[in-house]
Design a protein around this motif. Sequence first.
Motif, short mmCIF file in Angstrom:
data_model
loop_
_atom_site.label_atom_id
_atom_site.label_comp_id
_atom_site.label_asym_id
_atom_site.label_seq_id
_atom_site.Cartn_x
_atom_site.Cartn_y
_atom_site.Cartn_z
N ALA A 218 0.51 -1.49 -0.08
CA ALA A 218 0.31 0.09 0.34
C ALA A 218 0.93 1.20 -0.25
O ALA A 218 0.54 2.47 -0.88
N GLU A 219 2.09 1.72 0.79
CA GLU A 219 2.56 2.67 0.54
C GLU A 219 3.57 2.65 -0.10
O GLU A 219 3.70 3.82 -0.58
N GLN A 220 3.96 1.56 -1.23
CA GLN A 220 4.44 1.38 -2.27
C GLN A 220 3.43 1.95 -3.95
O GLN A 220 4.18 3.10 -4.54
N TYR A 221 2.55 1.63 -3.47
CA TYR A 221 1.48 2.06 -5.17
C TYR A 221 0.55 2.72 -4.53
O TYR A 221 -0.07 3.24 -5.59
N GLY A 222 -0.02 2.98 -3.70
CA GLY A 222 -0.73 3.33 -2.52
C GLY A 222 -2.31 2.79 -2.57
O GLY A 222 -2.94 1.74 -2.87
N GLU A 223 -3.30 3.21 -0.78
CA GLU A 223 -4.38 2.68 -1.09
C GLU A 223 -5.02 2.40 -1.43
O GLU A 223 -5.95 1.75 -1.11
N LEU A 224 -5.30 2.75 -2.70
CA LEU A 224 -6.84 2.60 -3.53
C LEU A 224 -6.81 1.62 -4.46
O LEU A 224 -7.31 0.78 -3.66
N TRP A 225 -4.94 1.43 -5.06
CA TRP A 225 -5.03 0.17 -5.55
C TRP A 225 -4.88 -1.41 -4.48
O TRP A 225 -5.34 -1.93 -4.61
N ALA A 226 -3.89 -1.15 -3.32
CA ALA A 226 -4.10 -2.12 -2.56
C ALA A 226 -4.93 -2.58 -1.55
O ALA A 226 -5.59 -3.85 -1.72
N TYR A 227 -6.06 -1.92 -1.26
CA TYR A 227 -7.49 -2.26 -0.90
C TYR A 227 -8.77 -2.17 -1.69
O TYR A 227 -9.67 -3.13 -1.32
N LEU A 228 -8.95 -1.57 -2.98
CA LEU A 228 -9.73 -1.22 -3.84
C LEU A 228 -9.87 -2.38 -4.55
O LEU A 228 -10.57 -3.15 -5.33
N SER A 229 -9.04 -2.96 -5.43
CA SER A 229 -8.67 -3.77 -6.84
C SER A 229 -8.96 -5.62 -6.15
O SER A 229 -9.43 -5.41 -7.57
N PRO A 230 -8.31 -5.71 -5.33
CA PRO A 230 -8.71 -7.13 -4.90
C PRO A 230 -10.40 -7.29 -5.23
O PRO A 230 -11.28 -8.12 -5.50
N PHE A 231 -10.92 -6.52 -4.98
CA PHE A 231 -12.94 -6.52 -4.68
C PHE A 231 -13.21 -5.89 -6.32
O PHE A 231 -14.40 -7.07 -6.23
N LEU A 232 -12.87 -5.51 -7.53
CA LEU A 232 -13.05 -5.45 -8.45
C LEU A 232 -12.86 -6.31 -9.16
O LEU A 232 -13.06 -6.84 -10.36
N LEU A 233 -11.30 -6.92 -9.24
CA LEU A 233 -10.84 -8.13 -10.63
C LEU A 233 -11.82 -8.69 -10.72
O LEU A 233 -11.79 -9.06 -11.59
N ALA A 234 -12.06 -9.63 -9.56
CA ALA A 234 -12.66 -11.18 -9.58
C ALA A 234 -14.36 -10.49 -10.34
O ALA A 234 -14.54 -11.51 -11.59
N PRO A 235 -14.76 -9.89 -10.08
CA PRO A 235 -16.34 -9.89 -10.63
C PRO A 235 -15.77 -9.22 -12.42
O PRO A 235 -16.54 -9.51 -13.39
N ALA B 245 -5.67 -2.43 -16.61
CA ALA B 245 -6.61 -1.05 -16.44
C ALA B 245 -6.69 -1.05 -15.54
O ALA B 245 -6.50 0.17 -14.53
N LEU B 246 -6.84 -1.56 -13.80
CA LEU B 246 -6.95 -1.25 -12.88
C LEU B 246 -5.51 -0.91 -12.35
O LEU B 246 -6.27 0.50 -11.47
N ASN B 247 -4.79 -1.74 -12.68
CA ASN B 247 -3.23 -1.07 -12.04
C ASN B 247 -3.17 0.20 -12.66
O ASN B 247 -3.02 1.30 -12.03
N HIS B 248 -3.69 0.61 -14.10
CA HIS B 248 -3.51 2.37 -14.79
C HIS B 248 -4.97 3.19 -14.05
O HIS B 248 -3.62 4.02 -13.12
N MET B 249 -5.69 3.09 -13.63
CA MET B 249 -6.28 3.87 -12.65
C MET B 249 -6.90 3.80 -11.38
O MET B 249 -7.04 5.18 -10.95
N LEU B 250 -5.96 2.90 -10.90
CA LEU B 250 -6.12 2.77 -9.00
C LEU B 250 -3.84 2.85 -8.67
O LEU B 250 -4.26 3.33 -7.36
N SER B 251 -3.36 4.22 -9.80
CA SER B 251 -1.83 4.34 -9.79
C SER B 251 -1.55 2.91 -9.41
O SER B 251 -0.05 3.32 -8.68
N GLY B 252 -1.74 1.46 -9.70
CA GLY B 252 -1.24 0.14 -9.57
C GLY B 252 0.77 -0.07 -10.08
O GLY B 252 0.83 0.99 -10.39
N PRO B 253 0.65 -0.57 -10.10
CA PRO B 253 2.78 -0.52 -10.74
C PRO B 253 1.84 -0.89 -12.35
O PRO B 253 1.21 -1.60 -13.14
N SER B 254 3.20 0.14 -12.96
CA SER B 254 3.31 0.48 -14.44
C SER B 254 3.66 -0.56 -14.87
O SER B 254 5.55 -0.54 -14.40
N ALA B 255 3.64 -0.45 -16.74
CA ALA B 255 4.20 -1.28 -17.38
C ALA B 255 5.33 -0.40 -18.31
O ALA B 255 4.36 0.54 -18.67
#
Length: 519
Positions: A72-89, A129-139
């Motif tokens: 969370a500290e590296q990529y942000g709390e939004l990506w760390a805590y929100l993306s897991p609930f969005l990915l599978a759906p 897409a989730l990585n990009h929108m939620l400021s996760g790891p970028s390629a």
Amino acid sequence: MENAKWRGIAKGLGFSLLYCVAYRAAWFNSLDQWFLPAGIRVAGMLFLPFRYWPYLFLGDAAAVLSIRAPKAEQYGELWAYLSPFLLAPMISLAPLLFRTQLKKIHENVAWLPVVALSIAAWASFCKLALNHMLSGPSASDVPDKFFQYVTGDCLGILILVPSIMVWLRRKSDAFLPRKFILDTLIAVSMIFVMYLAVLSPELNSSLRQIILVMMILPAAGLTVLHGWRGAAIGITATNAAIGLALPEFNTADAHDQNSYVAQQVLVVAASILMMLGSMISKLFDNARKVGISELHALELAQSSFLSTERNLREKFLYMAQMQLGFDDYRKKLVVRLKAHGHHEAAMDLNTEGVEQMEWFDRHAIALYPIQIEKDGLFAALHADAFTRFWAGGAEVMYLVKGHPKGLSLGLQLAAYRCTCNAFALLSEYTPDYYEVRARAWQYGGRRGVSFRVTIKPTAPPESSSAGTLAALELEGRVKAYGGAVRRRHEHQIIFLLSENIGDATHHLHSAKHFPLLHH
């Protein structure tokens, strides 16, 4: 009623916990190019009742959250805590579409390559897409990362879903479990032997890639023998062996280019084998139902063998192009070394490259005998590459008569493979001399070729699983071409293959699929 409801909830939560543990265990043994959790996720979405989907989403979110929360500290709390609930759906939309359209996935085997590739592509898009929108790891290279994700997810799906389909349809169609299990054990043993060879630290990268790609051959054999079931088990075994051969990495975004090439070939080969296996199973099921004659069944077997040869030829050309790419890169590196004054290193690299090209030319014949298309069966057998590879340094004497170039390409390839099988069987005696007598003939309305392979043994036989599989392949090919095989004594194998003269024209027309390789 209330107790049944709570039991259902407890059962669902137990499933979530089990799913989470399985996901975590698979994740620890995965890379982006071989992502096992994708197989667990997609298998659940394709085969579980819809009432379990909420628990699947819960278990998936818990597993992904446990992985991403420490970052969370590296990529942000939004990506760390929100993306897991969005990915599978988000990913579930693709499996939902296929379940809606195909109804029972396990009864639509031919669609498996489309299902696996489509879901893998959609899942890869969702992750990026989730990585990009939620400021996760970028390629740094998005297209390259996307194809890496697709390859990894597709292989994760193919390591689990095909085996589940075999289990779900274990009581359907005409199925011979004993023969299937025996042939599977033989093929898996061969894959395991090649896997052990790959682990050798003395292997160079080119040889390692060739062995990894050749792991697909037992899967092709199982496909010919058992249709889509053989393809499913063969693909799973090959996929597992190549994945387990990956080096262990402890860093993020780790990548192994050597295995990645073989994995890309496996994705393509798996798609071809599943579709081919589905066709073979369907044709023989129809043949049993309507009582198609034995002659027609043999024609179907010949078509299956020819299709396998086409696939092997495509892999041969792919490997040849890959080798040319290595050679071009080596030449550029030699030029740069000379430019920086490292002439001795440049000469050493150039010498090693020439030796590597010569090694490839000697060993690529094991995959596909390209010379047979231009010069015919006897010329391919007389080639030094064939003698060195299959005779293992023993002396080989050829006594041939006739002109095999008049035979169909399919029959010549079958005769070539049967000769390889005969050498493999007789090599158990560690001979120092082979005598090959062959004759191309024509009589009445048929034409063909007969072989007699004799050895001079130097040691007692050492039976192996490879020899058993060679015997099965020899018998299968000979019968497919209306011939016979006989072992007059343990040091000699005689076999004959034939075809109708009218049928030969048809097969030669099919040879348009085998254009000559222009050097």
